[in-house]
Design a protein around this motif. Sequence first.
Motif, PDB file in Angstrom:
ATOM      1  N   GLN A 135      19.666  27.768  31.560  1.00 18.79           N
ATOM      2  CA  GLN A 135      20.757  26.676  31.338  1.00 18.79           C
ATOM      3  C   GLN A 135      21.989  27.497  31.199  1.00 18.79           C
ATOM      4  OE1 GLN A 135      20.921  23.749  28.261  1.00 18.79           O
ATOM      5  NE2 GLN A 135      19.940  25.193  27.103  1.00 18.79           N
ATOM      6  N   ILE A 136      22.191  28.575  30.546  1.00 15.32           N
ATOM      7  CA  ILE A 136      23.518  29.277  30.232  1.00 15.32           C
ATOM      8  C   ILE A 136      23.964  29.910  31.764  1.00 15.32           C
ATOM      9  CG2 ILE A 136      24.969  31.202  29.368  1.00 15.32           C
ATOM     10  CD1 ILE A 136      22.848  31.027  26.825  1.00 15.32           C
ATOM     11  N   GLU A 157      16.027  37.257  37.836  1.00 14.25           N
ATOM     12  CA  GLU A 157      15.245  36.226  37.390  1.00 14.25           C
ATOM     13  C   GLU A 157      13.838  36.723  36.955  1.00 14.25           C
ATOM     14  OE1 GLU A 157      14.542  33.563  35.665  1.00 14.25           O
ATOM     15  OE2 GLU A 157      16.447  32.871  35.170  1.00 14.25           O
ATOM     16  N   ASN A 184      19.061  35.982  22.659  1.00 11.78           N
ATOM     17  CA  ASN A 184      18.768  36.296  21.200  1.00 11.78           C
ATOM     18  C   ASN A 184      17.312  36.948  20.925  1.00 11.78           C
ATOM     19  OD1 ASN A 184      21.054  35.123  19.946  1.00 11.78           O
ATOM     20  ND2 ASN A 184      20.109  33.115  20.417  1.00 11.78           N
TER      21      ASN A 184
HETATM   22  P1  NAX Z   1      16.783  29.013  29.359  1.00 16.36           P
HETATM   23  O1  NAX Z   1      15.684  29.252  28.883  1.00 16.36           O
HETATM   24  O2  NAX Z   1      17.466  27.935  29.849  1.00 16.36           O
HETATM   25  O3  NAX Z   1      17.171  30.320  30.468  1.00 16.36           O
HETATM   26  C1  NAX Z   1      16.710  31.575  30.305  1.00 16.36           C
HETATM   27  C2  NAX Z   1      16.435  32.162  31.678  1.00 16.36           C
HETATM   28  O4  NAX Z   1      16.180  33.524  31.677  1.00 16.36           O
HETATM   29  C3  NAX Z   1      15.285  31.561  32.168  1.00 16.36           C
HETATM   30  O5  NAX Z   1      15.517  31.180  33.685  1.00 16.36           O
HETATM   31  C4  NAX Z   1      14.179  32.701  32.310  1.00 16.36           C
HETATM   32  O6  NAX Z   1      13.417  32.436  33.551  1.00 16.36           O
HETATM   33  C5  NAX Z   1      15.114  33.835  32.310  1.00 16.36           C
HETATM   34  N1  NAX Z   1      14.460  35.094  31.845  1.00 16.36           N
HETATM   35  C6  NAX Z   1      13.696  35.105  30.586  1.00 16.36           C
HETATM   36  N2  NAX Z   1      13.145  36.658  30.570  1.00 16.36           N
HETATM   37  C7  NAX Z   1      13.704  37.160  31.682  1.00 16.36           C
HETATM   38  C8  NAX Z   1      13.743  38.330  31.852  1.00 16.36           C
HETATM   39  N3  NAX Z   1      13.128  39.461  31.093  1.00 16.36           N
HETATM   40  N4  NAX Z   1      14.539  38.768  32.952  1.00 16.36           N
HETATM   41  C9  NAX Z   1      15.147  38.004  33.840  1.00 16.36           C
HETATM   42  N5  NAX Z   1      15.159  36.765  33.414  1.00 16.36           N
HETATM   43  C10 NAX Z   1      14.483  36.327  32.206  1.00 16.36           C
HETATM   44  O7  NAX Z   1      17.723  29.776  28.035  1.00 16.36           O
HETATM   45  P2  NAX Z   1      19.322  29.762  27.874  1.00 16.36           P
HETATM   46  O8  NAX Z   1      19.800  28.402  27.080  1.00 16.36           O
HETATM   47  O9  NAX Z   1      20.209  29.781  28.975  1.00 16.36           O
HETATM   48  O10 NAX Z   1      19.524  30.788  26.683  1.00 16.36           O
HETATM   49  C11 NAX Z   1      19.397  32.089  27.148  1.00 16.36           C
HETATM   50  C12 NAX Z   1      19.423  32.847  25.799  1.00 16.36           C
HETATM   51  O11 NAX Z   1      20.812  32.822  24.999  1.00 16.36           O
HETATM   52  C13 NAX Z   1      18.470  32.862  24.782  1.00 16.36           C
HETATM   53  O12 NAX Z   1      17.872  33.827  24.438  1.00 16.36           O
HETATM   54  C14 NAX Z   1      19.241  31.905  23.723  1.00 16.36           C
HETATM   55  O13 NAX Z   1      18.766  32.121  22.378  1.00 16.36           O
HETATM   56  C15 NAX Z   1      20.529  32.732  23.724  1.00 16.36           C
HETATM   57  N6  NAX Z   1      21.697  32.225  23.220  1.00 16.36           N
HETATM   58  C16 NAX Z   1      22.645  32.916  22.694  1.00 16.36           C
HETATM   59  C17 NAX Z   1      23.914  32.799  22.330  1.00 16.36           C
HETATM   60  C18 NAX Z   1      24.764  33.595  21.439  1.00 16.36           C
HETATM   61  O14 NAX Z   1      25.858  33.133  20.951  1.00 16.36           O
HETATM   62  N7  NAX Z   1      24.558  35.004  21.463  1.00 16.36           N
HETATM   63  C19 NAX Z   1      24.285  31.155  21.944  1.00 16.36           C
HETATM   64  C20 NAX Z   1      23.383  30.370  22.907  1.00 16.36           C
HETATM   65  C21 NAX Z   1      21.868  30.647  23.355  1.00 16.36           C
HETATM   66  O15 NAX Z   1      21.283  30.076  22.136  1.00 16.36           O
END
Ligand code: NAX
Length: 328
Positions: A15-16, A42, A133
Amino acid sequence: MKSPVRVAVTGAAGQIGYSLVFRIASGEMLGKDQPVILQMLELPMEKAQAALKGVMMELEDCAFPLLVGMVGTDDAEVAFKDADVALLVGARPRGPGMERKDLLLENAKIFTAQGAALNKVASRDVKVLVVGNPANTNAYIAMKSAPDLNPKNFTAMLRLDHNRALSQLAIKAGVAVADIEKLVVWGNHSPTMYPDYRFATVGGSSLKDKIGDESWNRETFIPKVGKRGAAIIEARGLSSAASAANAAIDHLRDWVLGTDGKWATMGIPSDGSYGIPKDVMYGFPVVCKDGKYEIVSGLVIDDYSREMMNKTLAELEEERAGVASLLG
Ligand code: NAX
């Protein structure tokens, strides 16, 4: 033409990531005259790699003049090779029935490996921003797993909390966001964070005086900023994405291009300032210049603020203790 900057993004098809990479490629992060090479990581699973391919096809279809190269991979050492900037967004989300402790440990494994990969192949000046996170603790783990890199190169994202606080203050005071300065969010990116506008100014005069109402600060403002992430999930059915990507852009842009004397909030390894133990990855007020940040010093911490700062510190220390076994 400037030589290109290599920008690694993990979780680029999430998403992000989907909100982030297009803005990086269009020059919103590093400047409209700065060519970039995107190096996207990814998970190896077919679905994740296919989604990444799709993102890369769309990036091609934008024909961004500043995007001079692209790599998509499932290998961290390929993604981080000579990276000047690394945005670590991909992380393990909390699954059904998963305890907070398990989430910490699962992510600790990811960020230990990614820290080691950065240590091995990234530019020695790489600027790392951890978004995934628990962001502060993940950044701490990556930093500790990269002994040959300067710890100051590792940061965690508090900027979304900072921006959320800014907007709430602007609405309350009936002023423009752009006119507010000297805001800080102390501590952990979690509901324990402490958004603090005691020093904030609007058009040069005190914002706290303008708002006046201290009970609004404690009873409405602080909880609202702390729980904003949950409120977005409740409303959208999905967690913050565009605003998180926007905050990541703000964080890196300020770090690389400078803040022109203005304050920003960054999660950085403490140097012991304000009684926060050394190395704890904590939100501090900083100013950035020439690619470096410096903590704003000399702020008076009153009793209430100390209590709030200690509470968020205690949570970070607990998280750190939870992953200590993995760091040796
Ligand atoms: P998504 O689940 O939509 O996307 C995460 C992506 O990362 C997925 O496509 C997944 O396949 C990939 N991924 C997972 N593990 C991986 C790895 N070891 N190596 C490479 N790619 C990997 O999550 P999204 O909404 O994009 O959020 C990403 C992260 O940001 C989450 O941990 C979320 O909690 C965190 N956030 C942090 C924020 C902050 O202010 N620090 C705010 C927004 C968000 O909640």
